[in-house]
Write a protein that holds these residues in place. Sequence first.
Motif, PDB file in Angstrom:
ATOM      1  N   THR A 168      -1.596   6.045   1.543  1.00  0.00           N
ATOM      2  CA  THR A 168      -1.457   6.804   2.783  1.00  0.00           C
ATOM      3  C   THR A 168      -2.802   7.373   3.206  1.00  0.00           C
ATOM      4  N   GLU A 169      -3.138   7.195   4.463  1.00  0.00           N
ATOM      5  CA  GLU A 169      -4.453   7.600   4.968  1.00  0.00           C
ATOM      6  C   GLU A 169      -4.646   9.116   4.884  1.00  0.00           C
ATOM      7  N   ASN A 170      -5.869   9.515   4.532  1.00  0.00           N
ATOM      8  CA  ASN A 170      -6.252  10.919   4.481  1.00  0.00           C
ATOM      9  C   ASN A 170      -6.637  11.341   5.901  1.00  0.00           C
ATOM     10  N   THR A 171      -5.609  11.608   6.703  1.00  0.00           N
ATOM     11  CA  THR A 171      -5.820  11.779   8.139  1.00  0.00           C
ATOM     12  C   THR A 171      -6.860  12.843   8.493  1.00  0.00           C
ATOM     13  N   TYR A 227       0.661  16.714  10.918  1.00  0.00           N
ATOM     14  CA  TYR A 227       0.721  16.409   9.494  1.00  0.00           C
ATOM     15  C   TYR A 227       1.543  15.163   9.166  1.00  0.00           C
ATOM     16  N   ASN A 250       2.925  11.335   8.541  1.00  0.00           N
ATOM     17  CA  ASN A 250       2.394  10.132   7.899  1.00  0.00           C
ATOM     18  C   ASN A 250       2.063   9.120   8.989  1.00  0.00           C
ATOM     19  N   TYR A 267      -5.150  18.591  12.416  1.00  0.00           N
ATOM     20  CA  TYR A 267      -4.528  17.603  11.533  1.00  0.00           C
ATOM     21  C   TYR A 267      -4.232  18.179  10.149  1.00  0.00           C
ATOM     22  N   GLY A 315     -15.185  13.218   0.223  1.00  0.00           N
ATOM     23  CA  GLY A 315     -13.866  12.637   0.040  1.00  0.00           C
ATOM     24  C   GLY A 315     -13.451  11.656   1.111  1.00  0.00           C
ATOM     25  N   VAL A 316     -14.410  11.201   1.939  1.00  0.00           N
ATOM     26  CA  VAL A 316     -14.091  10.163   2.914  1.00  0.00           C
ATOM     27  C   VAL A 316     -15.324   9.290   3.129  1.00  0.00           C
ATOM     28  N   HIS A 362      -9.460  14.020   6.950  1.00  0.00           N
ATOM     29  CA  HIS A 362     -10.820  13.610   6.621  1.00  0.00           C
ATOM     30  C   HIS A 362     -11.261  12.416   7.458  1.00  0.00           C
ATOM     31  N   GLY A 401     -12.054   6.439   0.233  1.00  0.00           N
ATOM     32  CA  GLY A 401     -12.141   7.802  -0.256  1.00  0.00           C
ATOM     33  C   GLY A 401     -13.567   8.309  -0.406  1.00  0.00           C
TER      34      GLY A 401
END
Length: 377
Positions: A238-241, A31, A33, A26, A209-210, A243, A70
């Motif tokens: 936008t999601e931090n995919t 990558y 969105n 990922y 960070g998650v 993490h 986050g």
Amino acid sequence: MTEPAYLDYNATTPIAPEVVDAMLPYLREHYGNPSSGHLYGKRAAEGILRARGEVADLIGADADEILFTGCATEANNLAIRGVARALRDKGRHVITSAVEHPSVTMPFKRLEEEGWAVTELPVDEFGQVRPADLQQALRPDTTLVSVMHANNEVGTIQPVTELARIAHAHGALFHTDAAQSAGKISVVVDDLGVDLLTLAGHKFYAPKGVGALYVRSGTPILPLLAGAGHERGLRPGTENTPHIIAIGAAARLSREGLQRHAVHLIRLRDRLHRRLAEVIPELVLNGHPEARLPNTLNVSFPKVSGAALLEAAAADVAASTGSACHTEGDTPSGVLGAMGATAAQARGAVRLSIGIMTSEDDVDRAAAGLVTACSNV
């Protein structure tokens, strides 16, 4: 020169190799969105959906009750301030405890500044909230109670199930910060009876960070941020995919290895305690002797500053005197103060927290280094 034994797992954990492996696709290929309708977006969205289910499985929740954030600090703020604001017309009295992490105490202070009445419950000598104190503190206008599941400094586990039952009997919602307990002990939301529960990825072998917030279906809560409709409209952005994939993988690993890891942690924690107490009979255990995390040993050394002791033993052990999120320095822990510890006991306290990657050699080396430092400081 070899690196010191790492005994600060309550501050953060290494990322598990399996978690890194789960993240990498990922970061490289997937990558897109997650909100995009094309193939790249769908692949990311499918990964997030799996991760949501894995986090839900760790705590016995439904997948749609998991919100990704986050960090645990954000999750705590969303739980506390989001619920308080949603119920502000019902009542403006909220309750917390005297031994919470700053990410809980500070949102309550903010609410107090904005006109809410805040009650802070005391704890006993082991760091536990007395259910009778909560019973007495509840009022008709109480809307939310927040008491952590396990303390980050001394490891004491709170009687959350009983506290939540009392809160619900008075019509209040219950939130618990399980950042330190999830992945170390069984954390099942229905067993605890909580309405909201906070998780921190980097406390159970995911990256920093998650985080995640469990919100029981039907719980009234308002977002803190304005934006698009991500995470049921409660956490826009936008999601931090990568993490999110990581916290899902870490949740799966923690669930699968929970019992095995607990045996390992208790064995090494108790070995470390024995090694220290055999040489330093004046050593004092801080926290509950039984109802505590399997990996956490908080002890006070006699006639010495914990900060000075760790500095002197830095070549052999990396640990801390308390929470990494408090101000650094030689200031005694507020948690120990709330427990009624003497000034000398609080000043001499050291938090030693181990993890699944800790070995017997790490424990023995740390104990030897601390004993030597204690005699020389």
